[in-house]
Scaffold this motif. Structure first.
Motif, PDB file in Angstrom:
ATOM      1  N   ASP A   1       0.639  -0.714  -0.297  1.00  0.00           N
ATOM      2  CA  ASP A   1      -0.195  -0.248  -0.147  1.00  0.00           C
ATOM      3  C   ASP A   1       0.650   0.863   0.251  1.00  0.00           C
ATOM      4  O   ASP A   1       0.389   2.081  -0.600  1.00  0.00           O
ATOM      5  CB  ASP A   1      -1.195   0.101   1.451  1.00  0.00           C
ATOM      6  CG  ASP A   1      -2.330  -1.170   0.762  1.00  0.00           C
ATOM      7  OD1 ASP A   1      -2.722  -1.124  -0.096  1.00  0.00           O
ATOM      8  OD2 ASP A   1      -2.980  -1.465   2.121  1.00  0.00           O
ATOM      9  N   THR A   2       2.285   0.966   0.877  1.00  0.00           N
ATOM     10  CA  THR A   2       2.488   2.406   1.201  1.00  0.00           C
ATOM     11  C   THR A   2       3.455   3.178  -0.539  1.00  0.00           C
ATOM     12  O   THR A   2       3.726   3.534  -1.057  1.00  0.00           O
ATOM     13  CB  THR A   2       3.628   2.180   2.073  1.00  0.00           C
ATOM     14  OG1 THR A   2       4.623   0.917   1.869  1.00  0.00           O
ATOM     15  CG2 THR A   2       3.231   2.130   3.306  1.00  0.00           C
ATOM     16  N   THR A   3       3.829   1.651  -1.229  1.00  0.00           N
ATOM     17  CA  THR A   3       4.196   2.257  -2.721  1.00  0.00           C
ATOM     18  C   THR A   3       3.236   2.154  -3.527  1.00  0.00           C
ATOM     19  O   THR A   3       3.433   3.301  -4.435  1.00  0.00           O
ATOM     20  CB  THR A   3       5.100   0.724  -3.021  1.00  0.00           C
ATOM     21  OG1 THR A   3       5.556   0.220  -1.783  1.00  0.00           O
ATOM     22  CG2 THR A   3       5.753   0.672  -4.465  1.00  0.00           C
ATOM     23  N   LEU A   4       1.703   1.728  -3.936  1.00  0.00           N
ATOM     24  CA  LEU A   4       0.964   2.290  -4.484  1.00  0.00           C
ATOM     25  C   LEU A   4       0.693   3.738  -4.091  1.00  0.00           C
ATOM     26  O   LEU A   4       0.356   4.358  -5.150  1.00  0.00           O
ATOM     27  CB  LEU A   4       0.072   1.452  -3.967  1.00  0.00           C
ATOM     28  CG  LEU A   4      -0.182   0.192  -4.530  1.00  0.00           C
ATOM     29  CD1 LEU A   4      -1.601  -1.097  -4.163  1.00  0.00           C
ATOM     30  CD2 LEU A   4      -0.447  -0.302  -5.914  1.00  0.00           C
TER      31      LEU A   4
ATOM     32  N   VAL B   1       9.414  -3.658 -10.707  1.00  0.00           N
ATOM     33  CA  VAL B   1      10.102  -3.358  -8.647  1.00  0.00           C
ATOM     34  C   VAL B   1      10.997  -2.553  -8.881  1.00  0.00           C
ATOM     35  O   VAL B   1      11.632  -1.781  -9.758  1.00  0.00           O
ATOM     36  CB  VAL B   1      10.444  -5.107  -9.265  1.00  0.00           C
ATOM     37  CG1 VAL B   1       9.977  -6.451  -9.024  1.00  0.00           C
ATOM     38  CG2 VAL B   1      11.056  -5.333 -10.428  1.00  0.00           C
ATOM     39  N   GLY B   2      11.143  -2.651  -7.834  1.00  0.00           N
ATOM     40  CA  GLY B   2      12.399  -0.860  -7.878  1.00  0.00           C
ATOM     41  C   GLY B   2      11.996  -0.112  -7.263  1.00  0.00           C
ATOM     42  O   GLY B   2      12.640   1.209  -8.125  1.00  0.00           O
ATOM     43  N   PHE B   3      10.526   0.640  -7.547  1.00  0.00           N
ATOM     44  CA  PHE B   3      10.307   1.515  -7.193  1.00  0.00           C
ATOM     45  C   PHE B   3      11.163   2.217  -6.663  1.00  0.00           C
ATOM     46  O   PHE B   3      11.360   1.821  -5.607  1.00  0.00           O
ATOM     47  CB  PHE B   3       8.924   1.605  -6.987  1.00  0.00           C
ATOM     48  CG  PHE B   3       7.296   3.296  -7.277  1.00  0.00           C
ATOM     49  CD1 PHE B   3       8.204   3.006  -8.715  1.00  0.00           C
ATOM     50  CD2 PHE B   3       7.348   3.958  -6.344  1.00  0.00           C
ATOM     51  CE1 PHE B   3       7.103   4.267  -8.679  1.00  0.00           C
ATOM     52  CE2 PHE B   3       6.638   4.788  -6.745  1.00  0.00           C
ATOM     53  CZ  PHE B   3       7.136   6.099  -8.009  1.00  0.00           C
TER      54      PHE B   3
ATOM     55  N   GLU C   1       9.158  -3.911   1.856  1.00  0.00           N
ATOM     56  CA  GLU C   1       7.654  -3.439   0.830  1.00  0.00           C
ATOM     57  C   GLU C   1       8.183  -4.227  -0.498  1.00  0.00           C
ATOM     58  O   GLU C   1       6.553  -4.827  -0.874  1.00  0.00           O
ATOM     59  CB  GLU C   1       8.108  -1.454   0.282  1.00  0.00           C
ATOM     60  CG  GLU C   1       8.002  -0.939   1.606  1.00  0.00           C
ATOM     61  CD  GLU C   1       7.911   0.590   1.097  1.00  0.00           C
ATOM     62  OE1 GLU C   1       7.406   1.660   1.147  1.00  0.00           O
ATOM     63  OE2 GLU C   1       8.376   0.672  -0.389  1.00  0.00           O
ATOM     64  N   PHE C   2       9.130  -4.562  -0.391  1.00  0.00           N
ATOM     65  CA  PHE C   2       9.157  -5.194  -1.529  1.00  0.00           C
ATOM     66  C   PHE C   2       9.325  -7.573  -1.430  1.00  0.00           C
ATOM     67  O   PHE C   2       8.033  -7.402  -1.870  1.00  0.00           O
ATOM     68  CB  PHE C   2      10.499  -5.878  -1.882  1.00  0.00           C
ATOM     69  CG  PHE C   2      10.692  -7.356  -2.644  1.00  0.00           C
ATOM     70  CD1 PHE C   2      10.379  -6.627  -4.281  1.00  0.00           C
ATOM     71  CD2 PHE C   2      11.201  -8.241  -2.187  1.00  0.00           C
ATOM     72  CE1 PHE C   2      10.077  -8.002  -5.582  1.00  0.00           C
ATOM     73  CE2 PHE C   2      11.145  -9.042  -3.414  1.00  0.00           C
ATOM     74  CZ  PHE C   2      11.078  -9.024  -4.801  1.00  0.00           C
ATOM     75  N   GLU C   3       9.080  -7.769   0.282  1.00  0.00           N
ATOM     76  CA  GLU C   3       8.068  -8.383   0.733  1.00  0.00           C
ATOM     77  C   GLU C   3       6.889  -8.299   0.973  1.00  0.00           C
ATOM     78  O   GLU C   3       5.990  -9.966   0.396  1.00  0.00           O
ATOM     79  CB  GLU C   3       9.061  -9.081   2.090  1.00  0.00           C
ATOM     80  CG  GLU C   3      10.455  -9.395   1.507  1.00  0.00           C
ATOM     81  CD  GLU C   3      11.365  -9.315   3.053  1.00  0.00           C
ATOM     82  OE1 GLU C   3      10.511  -9.133   4.289  1.00  0.00           O
ATOM     83  OE2 GLU C   3      12.407  -9.790   3.140  1.00  0.00           O
ATOM     84  N   ALA C   4       6.361  -7.190   1.162  1.00  0.00           N
ATOM     85  CA  ALA C   4       4.888  -7.554   1.333  1.00  0.00           C
ATOM     86  C   ALA C   4       4.149  -7.570  -0.500  1.00  0.00           C
ATOM     87  O   ALA C   4       3.259  -8.408  -0.420  1.00  0.00           O
ATOM     88  CB  ALA C   4       4.632  -6.201   1.769  1.00  0.00           C
ATOM     89  N   THR C   5       4.844  -7.295  -1.272  1.00  0.00           N
ATOM     90  CA  THR C   5       4.581  -7.146  -2.764  1.00  0.00           C
ATOM     91  C   THR C   5       4.386  -9.424  -2.881  1.00  0.00           C
ATOM     92  O   THR C   5       3.209  -9.637  -3.176  1.00  0.00           O
ATOM     93  CB  THR C   5       5.768  -6.259  -3.433  1.00  0.00           C
ATOM     94  OG1 THR C   5       5.222  -5.128  -3.797  1.00  0.00           O
ATOM     95  CG2 THR C   5       5.389  -6.762  -5.044  1.00  0.00           C
ATOM     96  N   GLN C   6       5.943  -9.387  -2.275  1.00  0.00           N
ATOM     97  CA  GLN C   6       5.857 -11.008  -2.933  1.00  0.00           C
ATOM     98  C   GLN C   6       5.195 -11.661  -2.769  1.00  0.00           C
ATOM     99  O   GLN C   6       4.318 -12.628  -3.013  1.00  0.00           O
ATOM    100  CB  GLN C   6       6.982 -11.437  -2.702  1.00  0.00           C
ATOM    101  CG  GLN C   6       7.372 -12.507  -3.031  1.00  0.00           C
ATOM    102  CD  GLN C   6       9.153 -12.983  -2.666  1.00  0.00           C
ATOM    103  OE1 GLN C   6       9.499 -12.182  -2.111  1.00  0.00           O
ATOM    104  NE2 GLN C   6      10.265 -13.721  -3.889  1.00  0.00           N
TER     105      GLN C   6
END
Length: 451
Positions: free
Chosen positions: A277-280, A314-316, A323-328
């Protein structure tokens, strides 16, 4: 100059909208009595329909433009499309390129080229006018290139302004195609034998929003549903497939209505970009992971075992390991049938390009590789679920693998299935046949038998 002697070659980069527009431009040149040849041939004119969605797309566009000039140093090289919009200043300095046509002038490309041929100068047509039109460019096709499936562009432009995306600047604001024009084009295509129609656009979910002056979310997909209803009534069409959809259009009301059209393929591409969510929020995507997940639940409620596909960046900028692990974890939870994984590429002119904490390339590559491995696992799981089931396959081509011939096509969920070829099966091309899946022939290609 006698146009019948002018040989013209085309090259398309990027999305299905570009593919559609290239076919439309081919039609215009055929009607003007040009001879279309392969891009690798010596042509008088080369039309390169460029892409600018990533830095890699920019680089590829430049490479192909330069390759065209190498093919024939005396040929006229024409740059068309999104890279033109994104890199006008750069193109001014490139002597490889003779004619430049923006996204707003593709329907006038024959006139642009003939103006250059008549003048025989290096004026770089339309380079000073690469503004985006507020009207829908009236391109249309009479043939879609493929023999079985036709991509139909019904919308252009995007109003979303995601922080990483250059497309609103290269394609402009949303513009919807007249419904009557869509129907007429499809009616023309079914006369050529096309059985499957794929509706596409830059932001397909926004179709009709510019006409009624509302946000596409408040429209609840009603204009798009009306197009589908009209196409559904054309008897010769056996399948209707949708291009990429905005997650926010997936509501109970929209999907309930969509499921009432039996020709709709249960294959849905919902662009995600991140499962955090934070990346979005940094991406300026206007939904949460929970809202996205709810949309997937709705699709699975109304459609049997639908294919759900997506895009992931990836890598935003500022993406932490957590955050990456949350996406995964989110991707595993949704269990997509296929994912398109992209490493973040900063685009000049976008907000994300100016974010301070850019992720090192080696970290982006590592994270990308992990998601690519996950994609292979999820794809295999989804494909395996079709074993020992009967599937309706629209046969598209005959191929040869290790000395054996196969007739190959896709089911409604876009799973590729092959059947051992027999001479009488030539008549099965462009027909929907029932196939019993018995195993896997090769990666992402299932093996079946008739009946």
């Amino acid at each position: 100059m006698n146009n019948t002697k002018n040989k013209i070659a085309f090259y398309t980069l990027g999305c299905k909208v570009n593919t559609y527009e290239t076919e439309a431009m081919k039609r215009l040149f055929l009607e003007a009595e040009y001879e279309i040849v392969e891009f690798s041939d010596i042509a008088d004119i080369y039309i390169i329909n460029t892409c600018s969605v990533t830095n890699m797309a920019d680089r590829k566009s430049r490479q192909i433009l330069h390759r065209a000039k190498k093919n024939n140093p005396n040929g006229v090289v024409v740059a068309v499309g999104c890279y033109v919009q994104a890199a006008a200043e750069e193109l001014k300095k490139d002597n490889t390129i003779d004619v430049v046509v923006g996204n707003n002038l593709k329907s006038t490309i024959v006139e642009c080229v003939e103006s250059y041929l008549k003048e025989q100068n290096k004026c770089k047509n339309n380079l000073e006018d690469v503004s985006i039109s507020t009207e829908y460019d009236p391109l249309h096709i009479k043939d879609a290139g493929e023999r079985t499936r036709a991509f139909i562009k019904i919308q252009d432009g995007c109003n979303q302004f995601c922080s990483y995306c250059i497309i609103p600047y290269t394609r402009g604001r949303i513009r919807s195609r007249n419904m009557e024009d869509i129907i007429l084009e499809v009616q023309e295509l079914v006369k050529k034998g096309y059985k499957e129609i794929v509706l596409t656009g830059i932001h397909l979910s926004s179709y009709g929003a510019d006409v009624v002056g509302k946000n596409f979310v408040s429209l609840k997909g009603e204009p798009l549903l009306k197009v589908i209803e009209k196409l559904h009534d054309i008897d010769e069409i056996k399948r209707i497939r949708l291009g990429s959809l905005e997650p926010r259009i997936i509501t109970e009301e929209f999907v309930n209505k969509l499921a009432s059209y039996e020709k709709i393929c249960p294959h849905f591409h919902l662009s995600l970009q991140s499962g955090c969510d934070t990346t979005l929020k940094r991406m300026n995507r206007h939904y949460t992971t929970e809202e996205y997940k709810a949309g997937c639940r709705i699709l699975r409620k109304y459609f049997d075992h639908p294919a759900l596909t997506t895009d992931v960046i990836v890598g935003f900028p500022e993406e932490t390991a957590e955050e990456f692990e949350a996406t995964q974890a989110f991707l595993k939870d949704i269990a997509f049938s296929q994912m398109h994984i992209f490493k973040f590429s900063p685009r000049k002119g976008t907000k994300a390009a100016n974010m301070t904490e850019q992720i090192p390339e080696q970290i982006k590559t590592k994270r990308s590789n992990l998601l690519l491995e996950l994609d292979e696992t999820l794809q295999k799981q989804y494909e395996d679920s079709f074993y020992h089931k009967k599937e309706k396959v629209l046969f598209e081509e005959i191929i040869e693998l290790e000395g054996e011939k196969y007739i190959v096509g896709h089911n409604e969920r876009y799973i590729k299935i092959a059947v051992s070829y027999q001479p009488h099966m030539q008549e099965n091309l462009n027909e929907i046949m029932e196939v019993f899946v018995i195993g896997q022939l090769q990666e992402h290609l299932l093996l079946g038998k008739m009946g």
